[in-house]
Enzyme design. Structure first.
Site, PDB file in Angstrom:
ATOM      1  CB  ILE A  12      -0.965   0.008   1.218  1.00 35.89           C
ATOM      2  CG1 ILE A  12      -1.811  -1.269   1.243  1.00 35.89           C
ATOM      3  CG2 ILE A  12      -1.867   1.242   1.179  1.00 35.89           C
ATOM      4  CD1 ILE A  12      -2.639  -1.456   2.512  1.00 35.89           C
ATOM      5  N   GLY A  36       8.886  -5.076   2.198  1.00 37.27           N
ATOM      6  CA  GLY A  36       8.749  -4.221   1.015  1.00 37.27           C
ATOM      7  C   GLY A  36       9.897  -4.434   0.037  1.00 37.27           C
ATOM      8  CB  SER A 123      -6.652  -3.244  10.730  1.00 38.01           C
ATOM      9  OG  SER A 123      -7.363  -4.380  10.309  1.00 38.01           O
ATOM     10  CE1 TYR A 154      -1.370  -5.527  11.441  1.00 35.28           C
ATOM     11  CE2 TYR A 154      -3.677  -6.182  11.432  1.00 35.28           C
ATOM     12  CZ  TYR A 154      -2.631  -5.452  10.872  1.00 35.28           C
ATOM     13  OH  TYR A 154      -2.862  -4.657   9.782  1.00 35.28           O
ATOM     14  NE  ARG A 225     -12.042 -12.037   6.235  1.00 40.43           N
ATOM     15  CZ  ARG A 225     -12.813 -12.787   7.012  1.00 40.43           C
ATOM     16  NH1 ARG A 225     -14.116 -12.588   7.068  1.00 40.43           N
ATOM     17  NH2 ARG A 225     -12.285 -13.743   7.751  1.00 40.43           N
ATOM     18  NE  ARG A 282      -6.349 -19.137   7.561  1.00 45.98           N
ATOM     19  CZ  ARG A 282      -5.843 -18.569   6.472  1.00 45.98           C
ATOM     20  NH1 ARG A 282      -4.593 -18.780   6.137  1.00 45.98           N
ATOM     21  NH2 ARG A 282      -6.583 -17.780   5.728  1.00 45.98           N
TER      22      ARG A 282
HETATM   23  N1  LIG Z   1      -3.268  -5.089   3.224  1.00 43.63           N
HETATM   24  C1  LIG Z   1      -4.375  -4.921   3.922  1.00 43.63           C
HETATM   25  O1  LIG Z   1      -5.424  -5.475   3.577  1.00 43.63           O
HETATM   26  C2  LIG Z   1      -4.383  -4.013   5.134  1.00 43.63           C
HETATM   27  C3  LIG Z   1      -5.592  -3.835   5.828  1.00 43.63           C
HETATM   28  C4  LIG Z   1      -5.603  -2.991   6.945  1.00 43.63           C
HETATM   29  C5  LIG Z   1      -4.453  -2.316   7.328  1.00 43.63           C
HETATM   30  N2  LIG Z   1      -3.297  -2.528   6.641  1.00 43.63           N
HETATM   31  C6  LIG Z   1      -2.102  -1.773   7.080  1.00 43.63           C
HETATM   32  O2  LIG Z   1      -1.546  -1.121   5.957  1.00 43.63           O
HETATM   33  C7  LIG Z   1      -0.148  -0.919   6.168  1.00 43.63           C
HETATM   34  C8  LIG Z   1       0.628  -1.420   4.975  1.00 43.63           C
HETATM   35  O3  LIG Z   1       0.416  -2.823   4.848  1.00 43.63           O
HETATM   36  P1  LIG Z   1       0.651  -3.625   3.474  1.00 43.63           P
HETATM   37  O4  LIG Z   1      -0.513  -4.501   3.278  1.00 43.63           O
HETATM   38  O5  LIG Z   1       1.060  -2.678   2.424  1.00 43.63           O
HETATM   39  O6  LIG Z   1       1.850  -4.593   3.900  1.00 43.63           O
HETATM   40  P2  LIG Z   1       3.412  -4.542   3.503  1.00 43.63           P
HETATM   41  O7  LIG Z   1       4.075  -5.626   4.290  1.00 43.63           O
HETATM   42  O8  LIG Z   1       3.566  -4.586   2.022  1.00 43.63           O
HETATM   43  O9  LIG Z   1       3.857  -3.113   4.030  1.00 43.63           O
HETATM   44  C9  LIG Z   1       4.451  -2.872   5.288  1.00 43.63           C
HETATM   45  C10 LIG Z   1       5.783  -2.194   5.032  1.00 43.63           C
HETATM   46  O10 LIG Z   1       6.370  -1.851   6.297  1.00 43.63           O
HETATM   47  C11 LIG Z   1       7.753  -2.177   6.239  1.00 43.63           C
HETATM   48  N3  LIG Z   1       8.209  -2.415   7.619  1.00 43.63           N
HETATM   49  C12 LIG Z   1       7.890  -3.440   8.441  1.00 43.63           C
HETATM   50  N4  LIG Z   1       8.519  -3.298   9.629  1.00 43.63           N
HETATM   51  C13 LIG Z   1       9.234  -2.158   9.547  1.00 43.63           C
HETATM   52  C14 LIG Z   1      10.107  -1.484  10.444  1.00 43.63           C
HETATM   53  N5  LIG Z   1      10.364  -1.965  11.686  1.00 43.63           N
HETATM   54  N6  LIG Z   1      10.683  -0.329  10.038  1.00 43.63           N
HETATM   55  C15 LIG Z   1      10.456   0.170   8.796  1.00 43.63           C
HETATM   56  N7  LIG Z   1       9.651  -0.435   7.903  1.00 43.63           N
HETATM   57  C16 LIG Z   1       9.046  -1.585   8.280  1.00 43.63           C
HETATM   58  C17 LIG Z   1       7.846  -3.408   5.368  1.00 43.63           C
HETATM   59  O11 LIG Z   1       9.128  -3.628   4.792  1.00 43.63           O
HETATM   60  C18 LIG Z   1       6.780  -3.101   4.292  1.00 43.63           C
HETATM   61  O12 LIG Z   1       7.343  -2.409   3.196  1.00 43.63           O
HETATM   62  C19 LIG Z   1       0.184  -1.640   7.477  1.00 43.63           C
HETATM   63  O13 LIG Z   1       0.189  -0.687   8.514  1.00 43.63           O
HETATM   64  C20 LIG Z   1      -0.973  -2.606   7.648  1.00 43.63           C
HETATM   65  O14 LIG Z   1      -1.169  -2.934   8.989  1.00 43.63           O
HETATM   66  C21 LIG Z   1      -3.226  -3.355   5.562  1.00 43.63           C
END
Ligand SMILES: NC(=O)c1ccc[n+]([C@@H]2O[C@H](COP(=O)([O-])OP(=O)(O)OC[C@H]3O[C@@H](n4cnc5c(N)ncnc54)[C@H](O)[C@@H]3O)[C@@H](O)[C@H]2O)c1
Length: 323
Positions: A12, A36, A123, A154, A225, A282
């Site tokens: 995202i 990432g 979330s 989480y 969902r 799960r």
């Molecule tokens: N994908 C979904 O459906 C969804 C739904 C609700 C909320 N979110 C939230 O959206 C955000 C992005 O999630 P995503 O789905 O893109 O997942 P993602 O894993 O692609 O993105 C998370 C990013 O954070 C980085 N990261 C993790 N730990 C870190 C640290 N200690 N320091 C610096 N960077 C760090 C990772 O390398 C990654 O690039 C998150 O906060 C997640 O909780 C996602």
């Protein structure tokens, strides 16, 4: 002035960077690259509109405060997180180190650096617990109901930060908007494992079906969902730069789709006829969740623009081109 995006090279986060750079913003991206990938930022780097500077940094480290102090960003879009629900169950301390302590470091540094606002990523699938069916689609005020008990560490981390955000706004003058995202899908989403995370089901099914491999549906497949396309989510982040001061705002499609329906749609799109295997549900998975995004429309002027058929089509084409 610049804006700063944490989790910039993630699924995202990289779409948020794209949207900001396309508007001519000077963007500073932070990510430790734990999940990432720099490939996700290739488009933003070559866009020619705004500017992107990237720092490989862990948000739990002291260095993140130094980076924020140096940059003095006007707005921080905070997306970096430990996103694996099952890992949070196995190791809640590790989850809290990143999602609570790391986020606090970002908030503290932002408040000390004169940042106006933090846009936080919460979330919608976790903070409300399993709402009673009569309360669906779930509205933001239900985060204060007795039912709103997150099923995982989480989810707890994504809920507890709302109190911290309120504290920083009231006491330190750091404004915020918290976006409660439903299940986000689209290009660049990478399944963390073959089993994957709940939100990654579109990516997992797409990849497996494109590879001619069977998929497993956990539970009977009737669980629902709310799937929202990633570019729509990025648009919500951009809108939250100015709007939604001090608010929790749901970002979702408002439509419920069962996992079986999703599987059938992807099967038809990809043109394969593979029946799914079934395995036990799960623990901790919700049966139904869908968020009400009418507040996003009223406060941010945001509505999803990409329908499910179009979004799934684009996603499948992406995975076809990136096997
Ligand atoms: N994908 C979904 O459906 C969804 C739904 C609700 C909320 N979110 C939230 O959206 C955000 C992005 O999630 P995503 O789905 O893109 O997942 P993602 O894993 O692609 O993105 C998370 C990013 O954070 C980085 N990261 C993790 N730990 C870190 C640290 N200690 N320091 C610096 N960077 C760090 C990772 O390398 C990654 O690039 C998150 O906060 C997640 O909780 C996602």
């Amino acid at each position: 002035m610049s804006v700063l995006v944490t989790g910039a090279s993630g699924f995202i986060g990289s779409h948020v960077v794209d949207a900001l750079v396309a508007q001519g913003e000077d963007v500073v991206g932070i990510d430790d690259l734990s999940s990432g990938s720099l490939d996700n930022l290739a488009g933003a780097r070559s866009s020619g509109a705004g500017k992107l500077t990237f720092h490989r940094l862990d948000i739990t480290s002291e260095a993140v405060a130094e980076a924020i102090a140096r940059t003095r960003p006007e707005v921080v879009f905070h997306l970096a997180a430990q996103v694996d629900v099952r890992k949070s169950v196995a190791d809640p301390v590790h989850d809290a180190m990143i999602n609570v302590i790391g986020t606090l470091r970002v908030l503290q540094a932002a408040s000390e650096s004169g940042t106006d606002k933090v846009v936080f990523t919460s979330s919608g699938g976790c903070i409300y617990g399993e709402p009673d069916a009569s309360r669906l689609p779930v509205t933001e005020d239900q985060v204060y109901s007795a039912e709103a008990m997150p099923e995982s560490p989480y989810g707890v981390s994504k809920k507890v930060m709302l109190d911290y955000l309120r504290y920083f706004r009231a006491v330190k003058g750091l404004d915020y908007t918290a976006l409660a995202l439903s299940n986000v899908y689209g290009p660049r989403q990478e399944p963390a494992s073959e089993v994957g995370l709940e939100g990654q089901v579109v990516a997992i099914f797409s990849r497996r079906l494109l590879g001619g491999k069977p998929c497993t549906i956990y539970g009977d497949g009737t669980q629902t969902r709310d799937f929202v396309y990633v570019s729509d989510v990025a648009a919500a982040f951009v809108a939250a730069r100015k709007g939604g001061s001090g608010e929790l705002i749901n970002i979702g499609s408002g439509a419920e789709l069962s996992v079986t329906d999703l599987y059938d749609r992807l099967k038809a799109l990809i043109g394969v006829d593979l029946e799914p295997a079934h395995a036990a549900a799960r623990p901790g998975e919700l049966q139904r969740i869908v968020v009400d995004s009418s507040k996003a429309a009223a406060v941010l002027g945001w509505k999803p623009a990409v329908g499910l058929d179009e979004g799934l089509g684009r996603t499948v084409e992406y995975f076809r081109a990136h096997p």
